[in-house]
Scaffold this motif. Sequence first.
Motif, PDB file in Angstrom:
ATOM      1  N   THR A  38      -7.393   8.241  -1.641  1.00 25.43           N
ATOM      2  CA  THR A  38      -6.850   7.156  -0.812  1.00 25.43           C
ATOM      3  C   THR A  38      -7.959   6.473  -0.012  1.00 25.43           C
ATOM      4  OG1 THR A  38      -6.206   8.723   0.936  1.00 25.43           O
ATOM      5  CG2 THR A  38      -4.521   8.096  -0.675  1.00 25.43           C
ATOM      6  N   LEU A  39      -8.985   7.212   0.337  1.00 21.28           N
ATOM      7  CA  LEU A  39     -10.142   6.594   0.994  1.00 21.28           C
ATOM      8  C   LEU A  39     -10.769   5.567   0.054  1.00 21.28           C
ATOM      9  CD1 LEU A  39     -12.250   6.331   3.252  1.00 21.28           C
ATOM     10  CD2 LEU A  39     -13.436   8.299   2.246  1.00 21.28           C
ATOM     11  N   GLU A  40     -10.992   5.951  -1.182  1.00 22.31           N
ATOM     12  CA  GLU A  40     -11.545   5.013  -2.165  1.00 22.31           C
ATOM     13  C   GLU A  40     -10.622   3.819  -2.384  1.00 22.31           C
ATOM     14  OE1 GLU A  40     -13.259   6.111  -5.988  1.00 22.31           O
ATOM     15  OE2 GLU A  40     -13.550   8.140  -5.172  1.00 22.31           O
TER      16      GLU A  40
ATOM     17  N   ALA B 126       0.835  -1.202   0.000  1.00 18.27           N
ATOM     18  CA  ALA B 126       0.000   0.000   0.000  1.00 18.27           C
ATOM     19  C   ALA B 126       0.870   1.252   0.000  1.00 18.27           C
ATOM     20  CB  ALA B 126      -0.925  -0.006   1.210  1.00 18.27           C
ATOM     21  N   LYS B 127       1.890   1.254   0.842  1.00 14.90           N
ATOM     22  CA  LYS B 127       2.771   2.425   0.921  1.00 14.90           C
ATOM     23  C   LYS B 127       3.467   2.658  -0.424  1.00 14.90           C
ATOM     24  CE  LYS B 127       6.344   4.629   3.632  1.00 14.90           C
ATOM     25  NZ  LYS B 127       7.136   4.616   4.838  1.00 14.90           N
ATOM     26  N   ASN B 128       3.955   1.603  -1.029  1.00 12.27           N
ATOM     27  CA  ASN B 128       4.608   1.732  -2.334  1.00 12.27           C
ATOM     28  C   ASN B 128       3.650   2.288  -3.384  1.00 12.27           C
ATOM     29  OD1 ASN B 128       7.049   0.800  -1.359  1.00 12.27           O
ATOM     30  ND2 ASN B 128       6.701  -1.306  -2.023  1.00 12.27           N
ATOM     31  N   ASN B 129       2.416   1.806  -3.377  1.00 13.72           N
ATOM     32  CA  ASN B 129       1.425   2.298  -4.337  1.00 13.72           C
ATOM     33  C   ASN B 129       1.100   3.769  -4.109  1.00 13.72           C
ATOM     34  OD1 ASN B 129       1.219  -0.127  -5.699  1.00 13.72           O
ATOM     35  ND2 ASN B 129      -0.527  -0.837  -4.498  1.00 13.72           N
ATOM     36  N   LEU B 130       0.968   4.166  -2.851  1.00  8.36           N
ATOM     37  CA  LEU B 130       0.671   5.563  -2.552  1.00  8.36           C
ATOM     38  C   LEU B 130       1.820   6.470  -2.988  1.00  8.36           C
ATOM     39  CD1 LEU B 130      -1.002   5.180   0.947  1.00  8.36           C
ATOM     40  CD2 LEU B 130      -2.125   5.659  -1.234  1.00  8.36           C
ATOM     41  N   HIS B 131       3.049   6.011  -2.780  1.00 10.27           N
ATOM     42  CA  HIS B 131       4.203   6.789  -3.250  1.00 10.27           C
ATOM     43  C   HIS B 131       4.243   6.840  -4.773  1.00 10.27           C
ATOM     44  CE1 HIS B 131       6.501   8.039   0.230  1.00 10.27           C
ATOM     45  NE2 HIS B 131       6.349   6.849   0.785  1.00 10.27           N
ATOM     46  N   ARG B 132       4.007   5.708  -5.403  1.00 11.78           N
ATOM     47  CA  ARG B 132       4.075   5.633  -6.860  1.00 11.78           C
ATOM     48  C   ARG B 132       3.084   6.591  -7.516  1.00 11.78           C
ATOM     49  NH1 ARG B 132       2.768   0.113  -9.831  1.00 11.78           N
ATOM     50  NH2 ARG B 132       0.969   0.503  -8.555  1.00 11.78           N
ATOM     51  N   PHE B 133       1.911   6.736  -6.926  1.00  8.05           N
ATOM     52  CA  PHE B 133       0.895   7.624  -7.481  1.00  8.05           C
ATOM     53  C   PHE B 133       0.895   9.002  -6.814  1.00  8.05           C
ATOM     54  CE2 PHE B 133      -0.754   3.331  -8.418  1.00  8.05           C
ATOM     55  CZ  PHE B 133      -0.736   3.426  -9.800  1.00  8.05           C
ATOM     56  N   ASP B 134       1.941   9.276  -6.041  1.00  7.92           N
ATOM     57  CA  ASP B 134       2.144  10.589  -5.409  1.00  7.92           C
ATOM     58  C   ASP B 134       0.952  11.004  -4.541  1.00  7.92           C
ATOM     59  OD1 ASP B 134       3.674  12.815  -4.800  1.00  7.92           O
ATOM     60  OD2 ASP B 134       2.866  13.991  -6.461  1.00  7.92           O
ATOM     61  N   MET B 135       0.492  10.063  -3.709  1.00  7.47           N
ATOM     62  CA  MET B 135      -0.633  10.339  -2.819  1.00  7.47           C
ATOM     63  C   MET B 135      -0.276  10.078  -1.356  1.00  7.47           C
ATOM     64  SD  MET B 135      -3.967   8.943  -4.907  1.00  7.47           S
ATOM     65  CE  MET B 135      -3.520   7.232  -4.831  1.00  7.47           C
ATOM     66  N   TYR B 136       1.009  10.126  -1.018  1.00  5.65           N
ATOM     67  CA  TYR B 136       1.414   9.747   0.336  1.00  5.65           C
ATOM     68  C   TYR B 136       1.415  10.900   1.332  1.00  5.65           C
ATOM     69  CZ  TYR B 136       3.371   6.831   3.914  1.00  5.65           C
ATOM     70  OH  TYR B 136       3.526   6.114   5.066  1.00  5.65           O
TER      71      TYR B 136
END
Length: 130
Positions: A73-75, A6-16
Amino acid sequence: MQVRTAKNNLHRFDMYQPYMLVTPDPLDPSKPLATRVDLLEDYTSVILDQVKASVRFFKEYAKDWYLEDINWTLEYFENSNEEDLATKVSEKLEDIDDMDMGGPTYTFLMLETITSTTEDAMRSLVVKVQ
């Protein structure tokens, strides 16, 4: 879903950024204190009120893209959970004010639910073994 994934995905899509929790300055609530807490790295030392205050701060004072990240990120997490976990988290969300609601809040409650369920299972197992 694993926390690391999850953390990697949030970083990858610049939503962290909303997961780097802020604490509003008590003297000027429109400014955060300098210290930030990484929710996914330090969630065991975080409390719900801290997450809610951070989400509320972002919604009230941050740039629009923070609000987009909070909503997206909620979705993301709502759609990434198994039904049983999603139901348990949704029950906890009923008491959360809309201004405190977002991806970080959902994620915190999800991690809290997983941790609590795991601890309960461990205690039950220990009792059965004894």
